[in-house]
Enzyme design. Structure first.
Site, PDB file in Angstrom:
ATOM      1  N   ILE A 126      12.462 -46.324  33.075  1.00 55.23           N
ATOM      2  CA  ILE A 126      13.529 -45.421  33.549  1.00 55.23           C
ATOM      3  C   ILE A 126      12.918 -44.300  34.384  1.00 55.23           C
ATOM      4  O   ILE A 126      13.430 -43.952  35.459  1.00 55.23           O
ATOM      5  CB  ILE A 126      14.335 -44.867  32.357  1.00 55.23           C
ATOM      6  CG1 ILE A 126      15.074 -46.020  31.649  1.00 55.23           C
ATOM      7  CG2 ILE A 126      15.321 -43.801  32.821  1.00 55.23           C
ATOM      8  CD1 ILE A 126      15.758 -45.640  30.349  1.00 55.23           C
TER       9      ILE A 126
ATOM     10  N   ARG B 193       1.553 -41.199  28.479  1.00 56.41           N
ATOM     11  CA  ARG B 193       0.399 -41.552  27.634  1.00 56.41           C
ATOM     12  C   ARG B 193      -0.679 -42.270  28.446  1.00 56.41           C
ATOM     13  O   ARG B 193      -1.856 -42.070  28.260  1.00 56.41           O
ATOM     14  CB  ARG B 193       0.852 -42.475  26.493  1.00 56.41           C
ATOM     15  CG  ARG B 193       1.215 -41.704  25.239  1.00 56.41           C
ATOM     16  CD  ARG B 193       1.701 -42.634  24.201  1.00 56.41           C
ATOM     17  NE  ARG B 193       2.746 -43.497  24.777  1.00 56.41           N
ATOM     18  CZ  ARG B 193       3.645 -44.148  24.081  1.00 56.41           C
ATOM     19  NH1 ARG B 193       3.635 -44.080  22.790  1.00 56.41           N
ATOM     20  NH2 ARG B 193       4.564 -44.890  24.660  1.00 56.41           N
TER      21      ARG B 193
ATOM     22  N   ILE C  58      17.519 -36.673  29.403  1.00 50.71           N
ATOM     23  CA  ILE C  58      18.358 -37.862  29.212  1.00 50.71           C
ATOM     24  C   ILE C  58      17.703 -38.783  28.187  1.00 50.71           C
ATOM     25  O   ILE C  58      18.078 -39.952  28.072  1.00 50.71           O
ATOM     26  CB  ILE C  58      18.561 -38.657  30.520  1.00 50.71           C
ATOM     27  CG1 ILE C  58      17.210 -38.882  31.209  1.00 50.71           C
ATOM     28  CG2 ILE C  58      19.565 -38.021  31.432  1.00 50.71           C
ATOM     29  CD1 ILE C  58      17.064 -40.219  31.812  1.00 50.71           C
ATOM     30  N   ALA C  59      16.706 -38.272  27.451  1.00 50.84           N
ATOM     31  CA  ALA C  59      15.918 -39.152  26.585  1.00 50.84           C
ATOM     32  C   ALA C  59      16.523 -39.213  25.180  1.00 50.84           C
ATOM     33  O   ALA C  59      17.247 -40.161  24.843  1.00 50.84           O
ATOM     34  CB  ALA C  59      14.475 -38.672  26.561  1.00 50.84           C
ATOM     35  N   ARG C  60      16.201 -38.233  24.371  1.00 49.81           N
ATOM     36  CA  ARG C  60      16.729 -38.172  23.009  1.00 49.81           C
ATOM     37  C   ARG C  60      16.772 -36.719  22.561  1.00 49.81           C
ATOM     38  O   ARG C  60      15.895 -35.924  22.950  1.00 49.81           O
ATOM     39  CB  ARG C  60      15.827 -38.930  22.019  1.00 49.81           C
ATOM     40  CG  ARG C  60      16.108 -40.416  21.912  1.00 49.81           C
ATOM     41  CD  ARG C  60      17.457 -40.702  21.241  1.00 49.81           C
ATOM     42  NE  ARG C  60      17.705 -42.118  21.093  1.00 49.81           N
ATOM     43  CZ  ARG C  60      18.276 -42.919  21.993  1.00 49.81           C
ATOM     44  NH1 ARG C  60      18.676 -42.443  23.151  1.00 49.81           N
ATOM     45  NH2 ARG C  60      18.484 -44.202  21.732  1.00 49.81           N
TER      46      ARG C  60
ATOM     47  N   GLU D 260      23.075 -34.613  17.328  1.00 50.45           N
ATOM     48  CA  GLU D 260      24.341 -35.008  17.967  1.00 50.45           C
ATOM     49  C   GLU D 260      25.105 -35.983  17.058  1.00 50.45           C
ATOM     50  O   GLU D 260      24.487 -36.712  16.286  1.00 50.45           O
ATOM     51  CB  GLU D 260      24.052 -35.642  19.342  1.00 50.45           C
ATOM     52  CG  GLU D 260      23.254 -36.932  19.278  1.00 50.45           C
ATOM     53  CD  GLU D 260      22.970 -37.493  20.674  1.00 50.45           C
ATOM     54  OE1 GLU D 260      22.393 -36.768  21.510  1.00 50.45           O
ATOM     55  OE2 GLU D 260      23.311 -38.658  20.892  1.00 50.45           O
TER      56      GLU D 260
ATOM     57  N   HIS E 238      25.832 -37.818  25.701  1.00 56.03           N
ATOM     58  CA  HIS E 238      24.986 -39.014  25.601  1.00 56.03           C
ATOM     59  C   HIS E 238      25.565 -40.177  26.424  1.00 56.03           C
ATOM     60  O   HIS E 238      25.983 -41.212  25.884  1.00 56.03           O
ATOM     61  CB  HIS E 238      24.804 -39.423  24.127  1.00 56.03           C
ATOM     62  CG  HIS E 238      23.607 -40.306  23.904  1.00 56.03           C
ATOM     63  ND1 HIS E 238      22.847 -40.262  22.758  1.00 56.03           N
ATOM     64  CD2 HIS E 238      23.035 -41.264  24.684  1.00 56.03           C
ATOM     65  CE1 HIS E 238      21.863 -41.152  22.832  1.00 56.03           C
ATOM     66  NE2 HIS E 238      21.960 -41.777  23.988  1.00 56.03           N
TER      67      HIS E 238
END
Ligand code: DGY
Length: 328
Positions: free
Chosen positions: A158, A178, A238-240, A269, A287
């Protein structure tokens, strides 16, 4: 021979349920409510497969309570709702839905970036509130996106799709990840350059977070990181939820330490920190990263493909724990 039994935890597309009925004895949550853990464990006790969504916590306790379970198929690419180690120890295959949502989610990251930088929702609220009396030279001035430096934290598929889109905006791309991408992938991602997290935060005009949520990525962005960012910078998550310390972000936005934020995912959430609601320099969405009709259908079918392959052949295409194959 009787068909394997599966449970579907939330309302999904009827045609996907029909596909699954062709292979399985299907039981569905009769409502679209998120089930309590005891309810979920009871529903799964005699099932071989579960088709779940990010709203179900497939915890070690639930896994331990379901000895027949052979496959947990998540209708999402993120899988922090599933205790992967516990599933692996129990010999249960776990799958997700990668790739089918990359482009749609990248589009949404851009929607949030542009809306945040150019203050789109704030402007609309201002207009609707009847505050527009005349054109002025300095009404709702934003920051530029074109020609700026985009920093991406988490350069998976993404992140790379987001970076590719930046070519049209004549941007420089830096990323923190990473591992380094291959030179070919870096070139496709608008000549993206790997940098340390601190350098990224200090240099980027716009920061987008696309990394998975894990114990290590918890609060990747907190007060210290926000303090490194430019006062004109924007942040998009937009990840978590949990990757950003929401309370620290609210403080930073309130104090104008960064220009704005576009936030699609929240700690705890669908509840979220009430401090967000008092801020005008934040764009808030519930989300929706992957929420286009074709992509949600593709995700639903991908999860079904995984479940069918897991319980019929024991080799699902998107297995997250390949050390577990063909249990029983
Ligand atoms: C995912 O696939 O992880 C999305 O966040 C769910 O919409």
């Amino acid at each position: 021979m009787s068909k394997p039994r599966i449970f579907i935890t939330r309302s999904i597309f009827p045609e996907v349920i029909e596909r699954l009925r062709g292979h399985f004895e299907v039981e569905c949550n009769p409502s679209d409510e998120v089930m309590a853990p005891q309810e979920l464990a009871a529903a799964l006790r005699d099932k071989q497969g579960v088709y779940c969504t990010p709203t179900e916590r497939m915890s070690a306790e639930i896994i331990a309570a379901c000895p027949d379970l052979k496959a947990i198929c998540n209708m999402a690419v993120g899988h922090n709702n599933i205790d992967l180690d516990a599933a692996t120890r129990a010999g249960i295959m776990v799958t997700n839905t990668p790739d089918v949502l990359n482009e749609t989610t990248a589009d949404f990251a851009w929607a949030l970036l542009l809306a945040t930088a150019r203050r789109v929702t704030e402007s609309e609220h201002w207009l609707r509130a009847g505050k527009w009396d005349k054109w002025r030279i300095d009404t709702l001035l934003g920051v530029d996106v074109h020609g700026s430096t985009l920093g991406i934290i988490g350069m998976g598929r993404i992140g790379q799709a987001i970076a590719r889109r930046s070519m049209g905006f004549d941007m420089q791309v830096i990323y923190h990840n990473r591992s380094r991408l291959s030179p070919e992938l870096e070139a496709k991602a608008n000549q993206a350059r790997l940098v340390g997290k601190e350098e990224l935060l200090r240099s980027a005009d716009h920061v987008i977070l696309t990394l998975p949520y894990t114990a290590e990525s918890h609060h990747t962005i907190g007060a210290a990181e926000l303090a490194l960012m430019k006062p004109t910078a924007t942040l998009v998550n937009i990840a978590r939820g949990g990757i950003v310390d929401d309370a620290a972000l609210i403080d930073a936005l309130h104090a104008g330490r960064i220009a704005g934020a576009g936030i699609d995912v929240f700690e705890n959430e669908p509840r979220f920190h009430p401090g967000f609601l008092g801020l005008s320099n934040v764009v808030l969405t519930p989300h929706l990263g992957s929420a286009s009709a074709p992509t949600r259908k593709a995700m639903a079918n991908c999860a079904a493909d995984n479940l069918i392959a897991a319980l019929t052949a024991g080799t699902p295409p998107n297995i997250l724990n390949p050390q577990v194959q063909k249990k029983g």
